[in-house]
Design an enzyme around this catalytic site. Structure first.
Site, short mmCIF file in Angstrom:
data_model
loop_
_atom_site.label_atom_id
_atom_site.label_comp_id
_atom_site.label_asym_id
_atom_site.label_seq_id
_atom_site.Cartn_x
_atom_site.Cartn_y
_atom_site.Cartn_z
N TYR A 33 38.86 47.69 37.72
CA TYR A 33 37.98 46.51 37.81
C TYR A 33 36.57 46.95 38.20
O TYR A 33 35.58 46.56 37.58
CB TYR A 33 38.53 45.51 38.84
CG TYR A 33 37.53 44.45 39.25
CD1 TYR A 33 37.12 43.46 38.36
CD2 TYR A 33 36.95 44.47 40.54
CE1 TYR A 33 36.17 42.51 38.75
CE2 TYR A 33 36.01 43.52 40.92
CZ TYR A 33 35.63 42.54 40.02
OH TYR A 33 34.69 41.61 40.39
N LYS A 83 32.74 46.73 36.28
CA LYS A 83 31.48 46.18 36.83
C LYS A 83 30.36 47.22 36.73
O LYS A 83 29.23 46.90 36.36
CB LYS A 83 31.66 45.75 38.29
CG LYS A 83 32.44 44.47 38.46
CD LYS A 83 31.64 43.23 38.06
CE LYS A 83 32.54 42.07 37.73
NZ LYS A 83 31.91 40.95 37.06
N SER A 120 29.16 43.10 41.81
CA SER A 120 29.98 43.03 43.02
C SER A 120 29.68 44.21 43.93
O SER A 120 29.30 45.29 43.45
CB SER A 120 31.45 43.08 42.59
OG SER A 120 32.27 43.38 43.69
P1 NAD Z 1 36.83 33.09 38.29
O1 NAD Z 1 38.00 33.77 37.67
O2 NAD Z 1 37.07 31.86 39.08
O3 NAD Z 1 35.74 32.74 37.16
C1 NAD Z 1 35.58 33.53 36.01
C2 NAD Z 1 35.62 32.58 34.81
O4 NAD Z 1 35.43 33.34 33.62
C3 NAD Z 1 36.95 31.84 34.67
O5 NAD Z 1 36.69 30.47 34.51
C4 NAD Z 1 37.56 32.44 33.40
O6 NAD Z 1 38.35 31.49 32.71
C5 NAD Z 1 36.34 32.86 32.63
N1 NAD Z 1 36.54 33.97 31.69
C6 NAD Z 1 37.15 35.18 31.93
N2 NAD Z 1 37.14 35.91 30.81
C7 NAD Z 1 36.52 35.19 29.85
C8 NAD Z 1 36.22 35.42 28.48
N3 NAD Z 1 36.60 36.54 27.86
N4 NAD Z 1 35.55 34.48 27.80
C9 NAD Z 1 35.19 33.32 28.40
N5 NAD Z 1 35.46 33.03 29.68
C10 NAD Z 1 36.12 33.97 30.39
O7 NAD Z 1 36.07 34.17 39.16
P2 NAD Z 1 34.88 34.00 40.22
O8 NAD Z 1 35.42 34.31 41.55
O9 NAD Z 1 34.15 32.74 39.99
O10 NAD Z 1 33.98 35.23 39.79
C11 NAD Z 1 32.92 35.09 38.86
C12 NAD Z 1 32.32 36.46 38.61
O11 NAD Z 1 31.91 37.03 39.83
C13 NAD Z 1 33.28 37.46 37.98
O12 NAD Z 1 32.56 38.23 37.06
C14 NAD Z 1 33.73 38.30 39.16
O13 NAD Z 1 34.08 39.61 38.75
C15 NAD Z 1 32.46 38.32 40.00
N6 NAD Z 1 32.72 38.55 41.43
C16 NAD Z 1 33.58 37.72 42.10
C17 NAD Z 1 33.83 37.94 43.45
C18 NAD Z 1 34.78 37.06 44.22
O14 NAD Z 1 35.22 37.45 45.30
N7 NAD Z 1 35.12 35.87 43.75
C19 NAD Z 1 33.20 39.00 44.11
C20 NAD Z 1 32.33 39.81 43.40
C21 NAD Z 1 32.09 39.57 42.05
#
Ligand code: NAD
Ligand code: UDP
Length: 337
Positions: free
Chosen positions: A147, A151, A123
């Site tokens: 958080y 990362k 991120s």
């Molecule tokens: P999201 O919460 O929709 O998806 C994450 C998924 O991981 C979920 O389905 C959750 O159930 C699953 N999960 C969490 N912990 C778990 C575990 N211990 N075992 C198995 N599954 C697990 O989030 P997203 O927005 O799709 O983000 C995906 C990734 O991208 C994350 O790592 C997030 O930190 C990163 N990210 C997201 C954004 C954003 O704005 N959405 C920005 C930068 C980085």
């Protein structure tokens, strides 16, 4: 190729699985559904036109992972993490356990199964309070909340592990502000409770689920006083993952890449673009700044273009249109009655 997508039922994961499936890859979704639902997996299958394999499991559980790797895997995409900045401040140990311990256990499972390719969701938060825009991958890294610290540490774990394994490839993808939804309106972002991010809040105000948007800060040193960010369409991000998998299959080493459009838009510009493209109204009020926010942050995206041959194709209008279609078709997200 067979790709294990940890966290594949979530917002960015589901769009990525659809993109990979449409390219003909075999996708296995591995998710504990802590922040997602099976409905998303059914809809992914509908969009790909064939069933999507799903294993319900947790990346902290060796046995769950052993099941996932049993059938052979060419590459892992690691989306599985908790992602709320606010919650990470009140429950840091939960975040350290899920995100950091989970990544260690996942890397161990990969080593045991001799899988040496990983694409990782990082991120722009790793740049902390970056003073310089556009931000390049070589900018100083800094955590400003638990958080963000997870990362940063996860990036370091993958980098160190990669350095110890000559055949390993790791791609650390630093997303800027992912927004929008699949153009079908079938999959999208489905936040539980009050949305913490701007676009889902905007769409919920537009559909009258919430009264008014609070714009955090009107006195930043930006062109209209509101915060400037690099919004990037989730479908573009999905395509970047497919390119990153291709890189990982043919190259070795660990690289970090910014994924954004390279353009910054202010909160007021986003609201105006949303209103113009959708015809919906977004009442708002300017309030105090949100603690921890920087004035402006957008990406230098030249490295992703050079290394992956990827660049974002969709502009802010498409992001707004697609986010709105998803909201209109799914007023309560995946919480279907
Ligand atoms: P999201 O919460 O929709 O998806 C994450 C998924 O991981 C979920 O389905 C959750 O159930 C699953 N999960 C969490 N912990 C778990 C575990 N211990 N075992 C198995 N599954 C697990 O989030 P997203 O927005 O799709 O983000 C995906 C990734 O991208 C994350 O790592 C997030 O930190 C990163 N990210 C997201 C954004 C954003 O704005 N959405 C920005 C930068 C980085
Ligand atoms: N923002 C806002 N109101 C909200 C949510 C966000 O004004 O309800 C602003 C926020 O201050 C920032 C931009 O919108 O300038 C993007 O915030 P978001 O939380 O979506 O992403 P961040 O860049 O903080 O990761």
């Amino acid at each position: 190729m067979k790709i294990l997508v940890c966290g594949g039922a979530g917002y960015i994961g589901s769009h990525t699985c659809v993109a990979l499936g449409q390219l003909g890859h075999e996708v296995v979704v591995f998710d504990n559904l802590s922040n997602s639902t099976r409905v998303a997996i059914d809809r992914m299958a509908e969009l790909v036109g064939r069933p999507v394999a799903f294993i319900q499991g947790d990346i902290r559980e060796r046995r769950d992972l052993a099941r996932a790797f049993a059938g052979g895997v060419d590459c892992v995409i690691h989306f599985a993490a908790l992602k709320s900045v606010g919650e990470s401040c009140s429950r840091p140990l939960t975040y350290f356990d899920n995100n950091i311990s989970g990544t260690i256990t996942l890397l161990q499972a990969m080593e045991a199964a001799q899988v040496s390719r990983m694409v990782f969701s990082s991120s722009a938060t790793v740049y902390g309070n970056s003073e310089q825009v556009p931000v390049t991958e070589s900018a100083p890294l800094q955590a400003t909340n638990p958080y963000g610290r997870t990362k940063l540490i996860m990036e370091e774990l993958i980098r160190d592990y990669s350095a110890s394994q000559p055949g390993f490839s790791g791609v650390l993808l630093r997303y800027f502000n992912p927004v929008g939804a699949h153009p079908s309106g079938r999959i999208g972002e489905s936040p539980t409770g009050t949305p913490a991010n701007l676009m889902p809040y905007v769409t919920q105000v537009a559909i009258k689920r919430r009264e008014q948007l609070q714009v955090f800060g009107g006195d930043y040193p930006t062109r209209d006083g509101t915060g400037v960010r690099d919004y990037v369409h989730v479908v573009d991000l999905a395509e970047a993952h497919a390119s990153a998998v291709r890189w990982a299959m043919t190259q070795q080493g660990c690289i970090a890449l910014n994924l954004g459009t390279g353009c910054g838009y202010s909160v007021l510009e986003l609201i105006r673009t949303f209103e113009r493209t959708t015809g919906a109204r977004v009442p708002y009020r300017i309030v105090e700044r949100r603690p921890g926010d920087v004035a402006e942050l957008w990406a230098d995206v030249s490295m992703a273009r050079e290394v992956l041959g990827w660049q974002a194709r969709h502009g802010l209008e498409r992001m707004c249109e697609d986010a709105w279609r998803w909201q209109l078709n799914n007023p309560d997200g995946y919480q279907v009655a």
